[in-house]
Design a protein around this motif. Structure first.
Motif, short mmCIF file in Angstrom:
data_model
loop_
_atom_site.label_atom_id
_atom_site.label_comp_id
_atom_site.label_asym_id
_atom_site.label_seq_id
_atom_site.Cartn_x
_atom_site.Cartn_y
_atom_site.Cartn_z
N LEU A 1 0.82 -1.21 0.00
CA LEU A 1 0.00 0.00 0.00
C LEU A 1 0.86 1.26 0.00
O LEU A 1 0.54 2.25 -0.66
CB LEU A 1 -0.92 -0.01 1.22
N SER A 2 1.95 1.22 0.74
CA SER A 2 2.81 2.40 0.81
C SER A 2 3.56 2.65 -0.50
O SER A 2 3.98 3.76 -0.77
CB SER A 2 3.81 2.24 1.96
N ARG A 3 3.72 1.60 -1.32
CA ARG A 3 4.48 1.75 -2.56
C ARG A 3 3.61 2.06 -3.77
O ARG A 3 4.12 2.48 -4.81
CB ARG A 3 5.28 0.47 -2.84
N ILE A 4 2.30 1.81 -3.68
CA ILE A 4 1.43 2.04 -4.84
C ILE A 4 1.48 3.51 -5.25
O ILE A 4 1.64 3.85 -6.43
CB ILE A 4 -0.01 1.61 -4.52
N GLY A 5 1.33 4.41 -4.26
CA GLY A 5 1.33 5.84 -4.56
C GLY A 5 2.63 6.29 -5.19
O GLY A 5 2.63 7.04 -6.17
N LYS A 6 3.76 5.83 -4.67
CA LYS A 6 5.06 6.22 -5.22
C LYS A 6 5.23 5.67 -6.61
O LYS A 6 5.77 6.34 -7.51
CB LYS A 6 6.17 5.68 -4.29
N ARG A 7 4.75 4.44 -6.85
CA ARG A 7 4.88 3.82 -8.18
C ARG A 7 4.09 4.61 -9.22
O ARG A 7 4.57 4.89 -10.31
CB ARG A 7 4.37 2.39 -8.09
N ILE A 8 2.86 4.96 -8.89
CA ILE A 8 2.01 5.72 -9.81
C ILE A 8 2.59 7.11 -10.04
O ILE A 8 2.57 7.64 -11.16
CB ILE A 8 0.58 5.80 -9.28
N CYS A 9 3.14 7.71 -9.00
CA CYS A 9 3.75 9.04 -9.13
C CYS A 9 4.94 9.00 -10.09
O CYS A 9 5.09 9.87 -10.94
CB CYS A 9 4.21 9.53 -7.75
N ASP A 10 5.77 7.95 -10.00
CA ASP A 10 6.94 7.84 -10.87
C ASP A 10 6.54 7.61 -12.32
O ASP A 10 7.15 8.17 -13.24
CB ASP A 10 7.84 6.70 -10.39
N LEU A 11 5.50 6.79 -12.55
CA LEU A 11 5.11 6.46 -13.92
C LEU A 11 4.38 7.62 -14.60
O LEU A 11 4.58 7.88 -15.78
CB LEU A 11 4.22 5.21 -13.92
N SER A 12 3.50 8.28 -13.85
CA SER A 12 2.69 9.34 -14.46
C SER A 12 3.36 10.71 -14.40
O SER A 12 2.95 11.63 -15.10
CB SER A 12 1.34 9.43 -13.74
N ASP A 13 4.40 10.83 -13.56
CA ASP A 13 5.08 12.12 -13.35
C ASP A 13 4.07 13.18 -12.92
O ASP A 13 4.12 14.33 -13.36
CB ASP A 13 5.81 12.55 -14.63
N ARG A 14 3.15 12.77 -12.05
CA ARG A 14 2.14 13.68 -11.50
C ARG A 14 2.08 13.52 -10.00
O ARG A 14 2.48 12.49 -9.45
CB ARG A 14 0.76 13.39 -12.11
N ASP A 15 1.55 14.55 -9.33
CA ASP A 15 1.35 14.46 -7.90
C ASP A 15 0.28 13.42 -7.59
O ASP A 15 -0.75 13.33 -8.28
CB ASP A 15 0.93 15.82 -7.32
N VAL A 16 0.51 12.66 -6.54
CA VAL A 16 -0.40 11.59 -6.14
C VAL A 16 -0.69 11.72 -4.66
O VAL A 16 0.18 12.09 -3.86
CB VAL A 16 0.21 10.20 -6.46
N VAL A 17 -1.92 11.43 -4.27
CA VAL A 17 -2.32 11.42 -2.88
C VAL A 17 -2.99 10.08 -2.58
O VAL A 17 -3.72 9.55 -3.41
CB VAL A 17 -3.28 12.59 -2.55
N PHE A 18 -2.70 9.54 -1.41
CA PHE A 18 -3.27 8.25 -1.00
C PHE A 18 -3.97 8.42 0.34
O PHE A 18 -3.36 8.85 1.32
CB PHE A 18 -2.18 7.19 -0.91
N TYR A 19 -5.27 8.09 0.38
CA TYR A 19 -6.04 8.12 1.61
C TYR A 19 -6.21 6.68 2.11
O TYR A 19 -7.00 5.92 1.55
CB TYR A 19 -7.42 8.73 1.38
#
Length: 654
Positions: free
Chosen positions: A292-310
């Protein structure tokens, strides 16, 4: 109808029925069939439309109204609406169906006439890219607004760049033709050069219009600069003109098609690489919380966009975790906090909400739930700021999230199975311990109680030698009982996760001598020798446990060897390790038993050995204790007969 993007519910509900929306009147019938099919199968209903750049430009208002009416009708029947932006409908339909696990896809079947009957229909081409999706076609007059491949970005800058490249290609072709003309090359070769220029333009720009412009311009340049045609040769003029254009257009069509296939291949390859890379990384993680802690970072790296995880746990929507695309320049997170309600709405509705979606399209973030059919782990938000995302990229991100959720579910089930297995093993262990206590401990207790009762009744008539022998027997049984209880307590201590082994520096020789105290008290039958080391050997250990290892090994040698055979204990240093050997001259141990003797409750069947006086815990505890000390234990054959039990502990520098 609000603009939407190609992302469906993240839940794992199945099956899924999808209907492709068009502006044709027969689309309403396809929607009705899809809704009835979904109801009969108790499936989720999706409705989507692919907006190509050309369709957006040429569509008239009546077509837009018809499409809006179809979307409204599909929504009234409970369908989740989606718009996919792209230039290749066939490819995007296939990607949409795969990413949303569509079971049945409903399409209009066009009523083709004339020359159109010679070409594959849209449904036929779609069926070629669908592997696991069933295709259901409804009779109608569907018109699909397909078009040649367009540039990835049709902005002014890109258009000017392509025009400049077209001019360069024509200039190079003209210079080349000038050189060839001076060399006396035939007009046919010069025509071919300009035809190749048109094909090259199509390959570079991917535009049929620019390729046509290049062909016409090239033809005019050839006729005006190089063709030797008189006023009476108008027929030849037109043949050359039309020939060059036809050759150029034919080559351009092939080139554009190849570029389309190449782009699709690259896109599919990228999708596959990202998904496989994500699966590989997930396989290395054994903790659901870490995933769960890595999903947000993974999506952020691939999309090059800010990501937030609740995160969502125990019925609580926890504080968000932010992943900035540029850690050195973090963005303002206030907007994500203001959109917390929209993020929660994604979890409640089991579908995506936020930027350009059906629900709250004015939001800056696109939110979608991380959930299965039974559990929700939180909500992921990607910052798009009202910018339409690339459909292929978003499908990959969605696939990563889906695969991550499935991996979490798998890990949770695996952990539950391991916990159930551990509890079962603990139950068996407790049962075996109770059996051992009920059977083996009863033997020394019976001996003690019987000897005491006999002594009370007959001690007045006993000789001093008989009294001493009886008291010695009671003492031996008491020591055996004490040793058994010590092993049982140590087994419970080693098995308990709450217990800790207290390591501290100590002299190995002192600990070995302490471990020999119990065997020395019960040994009445074997000559015993201790060969100590001249050097001081210091090691980090729990002295009481290592002392018990020595005691168990020597007791094991006494119990398993005939009376009168010698037992030797050696202490020495070897390769930075403290080594303790217990050497006997008994019958030895069979090779097939050397591994099993360290199992819990295993007792050998040597002749003359009374297993009722031995729990089978001694060697098992030795191995468990030494493993906890990062040491080792092994058994080997003694020459000419007997066994050597040796254990090793890492030494500390003096």
């Amino acid at each position: 109808m609000n603009s939407q993007i190609p992302l469906d519910s993240q839940s794992s509900r199945s099956p899924v029925v999808a209907v492709y929306l068009t502006s044709d009147a027969a689309c309403k019938e396809a929607i009705r069939v899809a809704a009835e099919t979904a109801e009969a199968m108790q499936a989720e209903l999706l409705a989507f439309y692919i907006a190509t750049p050309e369709a957006n430009m040429i569509q008239k208002s009546d077509r837009r109204n018809a499409l809006k009416a179809a979307a409204t009708y599909a929504s009234s029947l409970g369908a989740h609406l989606t718009i996919v932006n792209g230039s290749d409908p066939v490819y995007l339909v296939g990607e949409f169906c795969r990413s949303n696990n569509v079971t049945i896809l409903v399409l209009n079947r066009p009523a083709l006439t004339g020359i159109h009957q010679l070409f594959p229909t849209f449904a036929q081409r779609v069926s070629g890219v669908l592997a696991e999706t069933r295709l259901l076609t409804v009779p109608g007059a569907m018109t699909v607004h397909t078009s040649p491949v367009q540039a990835e970005k049709s902005d002014i800058k890109t258009t000017l760049t392509y025009l400049f490249m077209t001019g360069i290609i024509l200039l190079i072709a003209t210079i080349l033709c000038s050189g060839l003309s001076l060399a006396g090359v035939s007009d046919f070769v010069l025509c071919a050069v300009y035809a190749v220029a048109g094909v090259l333009c199509a390959a570079v720009t991917g535009s049929f219009l620019l390729s046509l412009l290049t062909s016409v311009t090239g033809t005019m340049l050839f006729l005006s600069l190089f063709a030797q045609i008189g006023p009476a040769d108008s027929y030849t003029l037109w043949v050359n003109f039309i020939g060059i254009i036809l050759i150029s257009m034919f080559g351009a069509a092939i080139s554009i098609r190849l570029k389309l296939e190449l782009r699709q291949t690259r896109r599919s390859t990228w999708n596959l690489e990202m998904l496989l890379d994500n699966i590989h990384k997930l396989q290395q993680i054994q903790n659901p919380q870490e995933i769960l802690s890595r999903i947000g970072k993974r999506i952020c790296d691939l999309s090059d966009r800010d990501v937030v995880f609740y995160p969502y746990t125990n019925g609580l929507f926890l504080d968000p975790i932010f992943y900035d695309a540029d850690p050195d320049d973090p963005k303002d997170h206030d907007q994500a906090l203001l959109e917390r309600m929209i993020a929660r709405e994604a979890m409640v509705r089991h579908t995506y909400t936020g930027s350009l979606s059906e629900y709250y399209p004015e939001a800056e973030y696109l939110y979608f739930p991380l959930e299965t059919s039974q559990t929700c782990y939180g909500v992921i938000g990607i910052r798009y700021d009202q910018e339409a995302p690339d459909p292929s990229e978003l499908m990959v991100l969605k696939g990563i999230v889906g695969e991550s959720v499935r991996t979490i579910e798998s890990l949770i089930k695996e952990n539950e199975l391991q916990e159930a297995k551990r509890q079962q093993e603990n139950t068996i262990l407790r049962s075996n311990l109770l059996k051992a206590i009920g059977h083996d401990i009863r033997t020394p207790l019976t001996s003690i109680m019987g000897n005491i009762a006999n002594y009370k009744m007959t001690h007045t008539a006993m000789s001093p030698q008989e009294k001493d022998a009886m008291l010695t027997s009671i003492q031996q049984a008491t020591l055996n009982l004490y040793h058994m209880v010590e092993n049982l307590l140590t087994a419970a201590r080693i098995d308990s996760s709450a217990a800790s082994i207290k390591l501290q520096p100590d002299l190995l020789e002192d600990v070995v001598r302490s471990g020999l105290e119990y065997p020395d008290k019960i040994n009445l039958t074997h000559p015993f020798t201790f060969d100590a080391c001249e050097d001081l050997l210091l090691t980090n250990m729990d002295s009481s446990l290592i002392s018990q290892v020595v005691s168990n090994l020597v007791t094991n040698a006494i119990q398993h060897t005939p009376d009168g055979t010698p037992i030797t204990v050696r202490l020495f240093e070897e390769n930075g390790m403290g080594v303790v050997e217990v050497i006997d001259e008994g019958p030895g141990i069979k090779d097939e038993e050397k591994e099993r003797i360290f199992e819990m409750f295993y007792t050998t069947d040597l002749p003359g050995f009374d297993s009722d006086h031995y729990l089978g815990l001694g060697l098992f505890l030795c191995k468990a204790i030494l493993n906890a000390h990062h040491g080792s234990i092994e058994v080997s054959n003694n020459t000419p007969q007997g066994s050597i039990f040796s254990f090793r502990l890492p030494l500390l520098e003096m």
